[in-house]
Design a protein around this motif. Structure first.
Motif, short mmCIF file in Angstrom:
data_model
loop_
_atom_site.label_atom_id
_atom_site.label_comp_id
_atom_site.label_asym_id
_atom_site.label_seq_id
_atom_site.Cartn_x
_atom_site.Cartn_y
_atom_site.Cartn_z
N ILE A 40 -15.88 11.35 20.68
CA ILE A 40 -14.75 11.98 21.64
C ILE A 40 -15.44 12.42 22.71
N LEU A 41 -16.57 12.61 22.96
CA LEU A 41 -17.27 12.96 24.40
C LEU A 41 -17.16 12.00 25.37
N ASP A 42 -16.87 10.82 24.84
CA ASP A 42 -16.87 9.58 25.62
C ASP A 42 -15.68 9.71 26.52
N TYR A 43 -14.95 10.58 26.26
CA TYR A 43 -13.59 10.60 27.04
C TYR A 43 -13.33 11.66 28.05
N TYR A 44 -14.52 12.50 27.99
CA TYR A 44 -14.40 13.89 28.88
C TYR A 44 -15.72 14.01 29.68
N ASN A 45 -15.62 14.72 30.81
CA ASN A 45 -16.81 14.93 31.71
C ASN A 45 -17.30 16.10 31.78
N GLU A 46 -18.21 16.57 32.65
CA GLU A 46 -18.59 17.76 33.11
C GLU A 46 -17.61 18.55 33.46
N LYS A 47 -17.37 19.88 33.13
CA LYS A 47 -16.38 20.81 33.57
C LYS A 47 -14.99 20.71 32.78
N ASP A 48 -14.77 19.60 32.21
CA ASP A 48 -13.58 19.42 31.63
C ASP A 48 -13.54 20.70 30.34
N LEU A 49 -12.40 21.01 30.00
CA LEU A 49 -12.29 22.38 29.07
C LEU A 49 -11.87 21.75 27.63
N PHE A 50 -12.35 22.57 26.64
CA PHE A 50 -11.84 22.54 25.30
C PHE A 50 -11.55 24.05 24.72
N VAL A 51 -10.14 24.05 24.35
CA VAL A 51 -9.72 25.21 24.08
C VAL A 51 -9.59 25.29 22.33
N PHE A 52 -10.08 26.34 21.79
CA PHE A 52 -10.24 26.35 20.43
C PHE A 52 -9.53 27.71 20.06
N ASN A 53 -9.16 27.66 18.52
CA ASN A 53 -8.44 28.60 18.13
C ASN A 53 -9.69 29.28 16.85
N ASP A 54 -9.95 30.47 17.30
CA ASP A 54 -11.28 31.30 16.53
C ASP A 54 -10.88 32.20 15.55
N THR A 55 -9.59 31.87 14.88
CA THR A 55 -9.16 32.50 13.78
C THR A 55 -9.96 32.51 12.55
N LYS A 56 -10.07 33.25 11.53
CA LYS A 56 -11.04 33.35 10.38
C LYS A 56 -10.28 33.38 9.07
#
Length: 350
Positions: free
Chosen positions: A46-62
């Motif tokens: 997956i990281l092959d498709y992204y560069n430095e300072k790109d952003l991943f947004v996650f859901n931190d619900t438990k």
């Protein structure tokens, strides 16, 4: 769009019953939504498709152990109780589902634990299946929650086709899960391991976290043909100022923004303004996204392969394009990709 347009034949053996031994050890299909082209990769790519300072947004619900079993007073009948949400902390009121529902009426008492240490009384019928329970317990709130959760099990969906096992509570959870309140996991985030998060840090990928407490509605099939008449169940969510700052900066700098899962997509679209920036939000949402829809924040999305007729499939098709997404699902079935919460990943990008 009509409900029948989200029908496809899914062989039962393609529904993953167990997670991969390693979280990031799964297949990943990459769908290029502008062309419809498909690549077959591993999630580790997956990281092959992204560069430095790109952003991943996650859901931190438990996820909490929401499924427990009690016995009805007098008859001793075994009753499954699925905790949905706490309605009143002081009075210990909970919104729950019970099964079999026909056996439970207002005034009935249910006993939990080998020593019947926790007792609940039915005080309201909220829906045809739902109930409101008042738990009768001496002790402070934290002690009560610990005792209640000790009796519960991981709320893995029934369509997986097996009973919950002790290790499922950890497996059915993202490693960055923080804020308790979900009865099902934001499954796309479950692919991220500590190793993957470290790789992201080395590459320079930025991260942001929203909280949306996933409800059972995610795994319920839609029952109306006209999708404009479908009503999503409300879910509690929060997007704080820190998340807004990170997302808006990435937007202004024209970085790639990856929404990790359908819940993140919904949260971003709930909070976005006309200028394309997101704003702080604390409250509830029942936003239902289906094709066609103009997404304003994320430039790419990671999802699992979802079941026919599910609202998560509809949102995925809205982002990937209906024709391209349904074709990708046909390819996934032919190629033996695994579906469901413990299944493989789908990355959608331009």
């Amino acid at each position: 769009m009509k409900l029948s347009q989200f029908k496809f034949k899914l062989p039962e053996e393609l529904i993953a019953k167990y997670p991969s031994p390693l979280r990031d050890d799964c297949r990943m299909m990459v769908l290029h939504r502008t062309t419809g082209d498909i690549e077959h990769k591993q999630f580790n790519d997956i990281l092959d498709y992204y560069n430095e300072k790109d952003l991943f947004v996650f859901n931190d619900t438990k996820v909490f152990p929401a499924r427990l079993y009690g016995n009805k007073e007098k008859t001793g009948a075994r009753i499954e109780v699925f905790l949905l949400r706490e309605l009143n902390r002081d009075l210990r009121f909970w919104d729950v589902l019970v099964d079999p529902a026909r056996k439970i009426r207002i005034g009935n008492k249910l006993y939990f634990g080998e020593d019947n240490s926790i007792v609940a009384e039915v005080i309201d019928n909220t829906t045809s299946r739902g109930r409101t329970l008042r738990f009768l317990y001496d002790g402070d709130h934290d002690e009560f929650r610990r005792s209640l959760y000790a009796l519960g099990e991981a709320p893995i969906p029934r369509f997986i086709g097996r009973e919950s096992e002790p290790e499922d509570l950890e497996a059915f959870q993202c490693i960055f899960a923080k804020h308790e309140g979900a009865v099902t996991a934001p499954t796309a985030g479950m692919h991220f391991s500590k190793v993957m998060m470290k790789k992201m840090e080395i590459v320079g990928i930025n991260t942001a976290f929203i909280t949306l407490h996933c409800g059972l509605g995610n795994f319920r099939s839609t029952d109306v043909e006209d999708l404009t008449k479908h009503k999503m169940e409300s879910e509690q969510m929060e997007v704080n100022a820190t998340c807004c700052d990170i997302v808006n900066r990435a937007k202004d700098e024209e970085r790639q923004i990856l929404a990790v899962g359908t819940t993140v997509q919904r949260a971003l679209e709930v909070t976005v303004g006309p200028d394309g920036h997101i704003k702080e939000y604390v409250g509830w949402t029942n936003k239902f996204i289906f094709p066609p829809y103009d997404f304003k924040v994320a430039s790419s999305m990671l999802a699992n392969f979802h079941l026919p007729f599910s609202t998560m499939l509809m949102l995925t098709a809205a982002f990937g394009g209906y024709e391209q997404t349904m074709n990708a699902y046909d390819v996934a079935v032919k190629e033996g990709y695994k579906f469901g919460p413990f299944g493989d990943a789908l990355l959608i990008r331009d």
